[in-house]
Design an enzyme around this catalytic site. Sequence first.
Site, short mmCIF file in Angstrom:
data_model
loop_
_atom_site.label_atom_id
_atom_site.label_comp_id
_atom_site.label_asym_id
_atom_site.label_seq_id
_atom_site.Cartn_x
_atom_site.Cartn_y
_atom_site.Cartn_z
CG ASN A 94 -1.81 1.16 1.34
OD1 ASN A 94 -1.74 2.08 0.54
ND2 ASN A 94 -2.67 1.15 2.34
CE LYS A 114 -0.62 2.66 6.62
NZ LYS A 114 -2.04 2.91 6.64
NE ARG A 170 -5.87 2.18 -0.22
CZ ARG A 170 -5.72 3.35 0.39
NH1 ARG A 170 -4.56 3.69 0.91
NH2 ARG A 170 -6.73 4.16 0.50
CG HIS A 182 -12.45 4.51 3.25
ND1 HIS A 182 -13.07 5.64 3.74
CD2 HIS A 182 -11.14 4.67 3.50
CE1 HIS A 182 -12.16 6.43 4.29
NE2 HIS A 182 -10.97 5.87 4.15
N GLY A 185 -11.94 6.49 10.39
CA GLY A 185 -10.50 6.53 10.70
C GLY A 185 -10.05 7.96 10.59
NE ARG A 243 -9.01 13.69 2.72
CZ ARG A 243 -8.84 12.36 2.86
NH1 ARG A 243 -9.76 11.62 3.45
NH2 ARG A 243 -7.75 11.78 2.41
N GLY A 271 -9.95 3.03 12.88
CA GLY A 271 -9.35 3.46 14.14
C GLY A 271 -10.32 3.95 15.18
CD GLU A 331 -11.27 -1.55 13.66
OE1 GLU A 331 -10.27 -1.92 14.30
OE2 GLU A 331 -11.30 -1.50 12.42
CG ASN A 332 -9.54 1.26 18.74
OD1 ASN A 332 -9.42 0.18 19.33
ND2 ASN A 332 -8.96 1.50 17.58
CD GLU A 337 -8.80 -0.32 4.26
OE1 GLU A 337 -8.29 -0.03 5.36
OE2 GLU A 337 -9.07 0.52 3.40
P1 ADP Z 1 -6.12 5.79 8.69
O1 ADP Z 1 -5.93 4.34 8.29
O2 ADP Z 1 -7.19 6.51 7.94
O3 ADP Z 1 -4.86 6.55 8.84
P2 ADP Z 1 -7.07 4.67 11.20
O4 ADP Z 1 -8.20 3.84 10.76
O5 ADP Z 1 -5.83 3.99 11.68
O6 ADP Z 1 -6.71 5.79 10.15
O7 ADP Z 1 -7.59 5.63 12.37
C1 ADP Z 1 -6.72 6.51 13.02
C2 ADP Z 1 -7.53 7.42 13.92
O8 ADP Z 1 -8.34 6.65 14.81
C3 ADP Z 1 -6.65 8.27 14.83
O9 ADP Z 1 -6.28 9.47 14.23
C4 ADP Z 1 -7.55 8.51 16.02
O10 ADP Z 1 -8.26 9.70 15.79
C5 ADP Z 1 -8.54 7.37 16.01
N1 ADP Z 1 -8.35 6.47 17.16
C6 ADP Z 1 -7.60 5.37 17.25
N2 ADP Z 1 -7.70 4.81 18.48
C7 ADP Z 1 -8.56 5.59 19.19
C8 ADP Z 1 -9.09 5.57 20.51
N3 ADP Z 1 -8.78 4.61 21.37
N4 ADP Z 1 -9.94 6.54 20.87
C9 ADP Z 1 -10.27 7.51 19.99
N5 ADP Z 1 -9.81 7.58 18.74
C10 ADP Z 1 -8.97 6.65 18.34
#
Ligand code: ADP
Length: 397
Positions: free
Chosen positions: A7, A14, A90, A179, A209, A240, A331, A334-335, A384
Amino acid sequence: MKVLVINCGSSSLKYQLIDSDTEIVLAKGLCERIGIDGALTHEPSGKGKFKSTPAMPDHKTAIGIVLEQLTDAEVGVIASLDEVGAVGHRIVHGGEKFTKSCIITDEVLKQVEECSVFAPLHNPAGLIGVRACKELMPNLQMVAVFDTAFHQTMPEKAYLYGIPRKYYDEDGIRRYGFHGTSHQFVSAETAKMLGKDVKDLNIIVCHLGNGASVTAVKGGESVDTSMGLTPLEGLIMGTRSGDLDPAIIEFIANKENKTASEVLNILNKESGVLGLSGGISSDFRDVKAAKAEGNKAASAALDAYAYRVAKYIGAYTVAMNGVDAIAFTAGLGENDDVTRVAICEYLGCIGATIDEQKNNVHGDAAVISTDDSKVTLLCIPTNEELMIARDTVALTK
Ligand code: ADP
């Protein structure tokens, strides 16, 4: 078969080496600062994390270093490159030409190049990665997996902009969406979790994310998605702006004596949660911490973010004439249990109720709605790279 997934970004790369039989990741890593100085993080499964700073003047050198790492006696996971069966790449923009993944030929490379007009930063980087891999592994088949392909099922009414028709007919200006690999993977996983056929479900996938988009998946097909010609449209994201009145571009250009592309740079890189919070951060963890300390701009940024996601969920519920499941991924999706609650607070009207206890999940697949919720809410980790590996195997076996 072992599949190398690549990627490529403009200054980063990556990679994952995946055993497609077991779907286990044998090694993964990240090359950063390509063309500047070079930083490598290499993670061979079960052996820890190795950081180094080899010189990376270009992508070909970076890929050469990755291949050395993979076959290294100490930090490697394969004895020789002969063990790699194919490479999956990708590619961000496939325009209307690519409705699914395909084996990379010279003709495909030419067509991807033509799509660069819509993704001037991303597509050239992807092409550099493909060409570097072809040079270093000339005998291997390469597959292109497009971010836009899954959305090619969108009907005309969803992808046309309300502008003179000639811009679509002559220039291909329309909504493409991104995406796609993630939305396809997560909608399929959602159906699996529910024990149902994806063909029988209306699913809304929220990929939240750094970049973020929402997709309406009806019967396994994308019927609408929040990103457009470029990834700038739709949700408020890390940096953005998402949707706005296009007249703002001229206003800022006149006020600050900027060109259209300078204003677009502001909308892409200095806006979103970063801009709204007054420059605190594009990372939600930092913005949430600022809110906890009483920062009003941070609080407003998070409110606007959740509200925009909820509005798209409402729109897509109508677009599909109902929704069975809403999945949160990437990100933040999920979190971040707090942001999920903030979004779901708007969803009572469609009968979706989040279960605060079940919602205490971070990074695992889980149902997070109450037992009596009319719409099932889920957290589904996206993958992905695995999707790219699966497509690569399917096309090259
Ligand atoms: P990308 O692949 O688009 O770079 P990700 O899917 O890895 O992004 O998401 C990254 C973002 O997820 C981070 O910038 C952050 O804002 C958010 N994130 C990750 N873990 C947490 C968490 N525990 N709590 C809140 N936000 C989180």
